[in-house]
Design a protein around this motif. Sequence first.
Motif, mmCIF file in Angstrom:
data_model
loop_
_atom_site.group_PDB
_atom_site.id
_atom_site.type_symbol
_atom_site.label_atom_id
_atom_site.label_comp_id
_atom_site.label_asym_id
_atom_site.label_seq_id
_atom_site.Cartn_x
_atom_site.Cartn_y
_atom_site.Cartn_z
ATOM 1 N N SER A 46 60.403 29.475 40.777
ATOM 2 C CA SER A 46 59.456 29.467 39.654
ATOM 3 C C SER A 46 58.381 30.524 39.873
ATOM 4 C CB SER A 46 58.787 28.098 39.511
ATOM 5 O OG SER A 46 59.746 27.074 39.361
ATOM 6 N N PRO A 47 57.869 31.096 38.781
ATOM 7 C CA PRO A 47 56.780 32.077 38.918
ATOM 8 C C PRO A 47 55.490 31.406 39.341
ATOM 9 C CG PRO A 47 57.212 31.618 36.606
ATOM 10 C CD PRO A 47 58.279 30.908 37.375
ATOM 11 N N ASN A 48 54.593 32.179 39.922
ATOM 12 C CA ASN A 48 53.273 31.695 40.295
ATOM 13 C C ASN A 48 52.407 31.624 39.039
ATOM 14 O OD1 ASN A 48 50.690 31.252 41.264
ATOM 15 N ND2 ASN A 48 50.729 32.892 42.768
ATOM 16 N N ASN A 51 49.555 34.117 38.908
ATOM 17 C CA ASN A 51 49.811 35.553 39.031
ATOM 18 C C ASN A 51 49.022 36.289 37.958
ATOM 19 O OD1 ASN A 51 50.848 38.152 39.144
ATOM 20 N ND2 ASN A 51 52.962 37.493 39.363
ATOM 21 N N VAL A 77 63.600 38.520 46.253
ATOM 22 C CA VAL A 77 62.358 37.989 45.707
ATOM 23 C C VAL A 77 61.611 37.290 46.840
ATOM 24 C CG1 VAL A 77 61.353 36.388 44.037
ATOM 25 C CG2 VAL A 77 63.411 37.694 43.438
ATOM 26 N N GLU A 88 58.162 29.091 45.026
ATOM 27 C CA GLU A 88 57.234 29.764 44.108
ATOM 28 C C GLU A 88 57.172 31.240 44.465
ATOM 29 O OE1 GLU A 88 53.252 28.123 42.573
ATOM 30 O OE2 GLU A 88 52.679 29.510 44.194
ATOM 31 N N ILE A 89 57.259 32.077 43.457
ATOM 32 C CA ILE A 89 57.319 33.521 43.673
ATOM 33 C C ILE A 89 55.969 34.069 44.113
ATOM 34 C CG2 ILE A 89 57.712 35.760 42.558
ATOM 35 C CD1 ILE A 89 59.634 34.322 40.641
ATOM 36 N N GLU A 93 58.500 38.769 40.501
ATOM 37 C CA GLU A 93 58.750 37.987 39.290
ATOM 38 C C GLU A 93 59.572 38.777 38.269
ATOM 39 O OE1 GLU A 93 56.374 35.739 35.639
ATOM 40 O OE2 GLU A 93 55.345 36.062 37.554
ATOM 41 N N ARG A 94 59.350 40.088 38.201
ATOM 42 C CA ARG A 94 60.104 40.889 37.236
ATOM 43 C C ARG A 94 61.598 40.868 37.579
ATOM 44 N NH1 ARG A 94 61.153 46.595 35.863
ATOM 45 N NH2 ARG A 94 60.717 47.135 38.030
ATOM 46 N N TRP A 96 63.138 38.471 39.145
ATOM 47 C CA TRP A 96 63.592 37.119 38.826
ATOM 48 C C TRP A 96 63.856 36.970 37.329
ATOM 49 C CZ3 TRP A 96 60.661 33.338 36.082
ATOM 50 C CH2 TRP A 96 61.192 32.044 36.090
ATOM 51 N N ARG A 97 62.956 37.509 36.500
ATOM 52 C CA ARG A 97 63.146 37.444 35.043
ATOM 53 C C ARG A 97 64.403 38.215 34.628
ATOM 54 N NH1 ARG A 97 58.560 36.439 31.537
ATOM 55 N NH2 ARG A 97 56.798 35.594 32.710
#
Length: 293
Positions: A46-48, A51, A77, A88-89, A93-94, A96-97
């Motif tokens: 999951s993203p932070n 961020n 990542v 948690e990232i 994140e980019r 991961w997306r």
Amino acid sequence: MNEDLSRKRLGRGLAALIGDLDKPSSPAGQSPQIRADRSAPIELVSPNPRNPRRSFGEEDLEDLTQSIREHGIVQPVVVRTMPDNRYEIIAGERRWRAAQRAGLTSVPIVIRDVSDRVALELAIIENVQRADLNPVEEALGYQQLIDEHQYTQADLGQVIGKSRSHVANTLRLLKLPEHVRSMVTDGSLSAGHARTLVTALDPESLARRIVDEGLSVRQAEALAQQPPRVDTGRSERGAPSEKDADTIALEKTLSDALGLKVSITHGQRGGDIKIRYSSLEQLDTICHRLQRN
């Protein structure tokens, strides 16, 4: 990890915490906090939420998605462990997306078990180092570190490798109205132009004028130092300051025909037509149309 030690490590150019975050960690001689690389189900990453980066360019994201479809994720990542076997990232994140868009079911990860505070520091600093933040996001990230972790502007300058004046000038953007900050975020107004408006009496109207007239930063500075214009009901050419319906309709007709913004001003002694273009290709199109006859 105490606060002074964290800043000291970050101040060494991030070598201790972030210098090689994107590279697989070596099992030999690794610290107890570092674990071997592994793959994790993408739904468990999951993203932070803290961020500072909020904007991800659609074109760049699509290019990365295509690259991942063809070559996979080259750089893992960077994450930290969370409850329930989740991650948690911290950085990436980019990627991961884009991996989600590419249909990947798992992503390679490097684990760095750090505190909430250090995770926030790394998220901000990693993005600043890579120039992934727009100027407003960068300013908000700096402000987070100042508010939550008592950083000074000098601390921030040392950590990110920029001058204290750069930090101070970036933070000044947060004094602007939300609408002007949005113009900086979407790229229609540069940070240099925006900073000239911090002390202006009416920064929103001046920002629109800078964009509409394509003013330079030097011109914007001069404009911001001028007292606001008093509406006398007449323009400089002696015409009413408000455009009539016929002029507005003509502007729309020309704008629709050219596919570009057209502005018309006129008065008793004449007037002018302005055509706004944003690229050399658009200028070339205008020139060809004017030269047809």
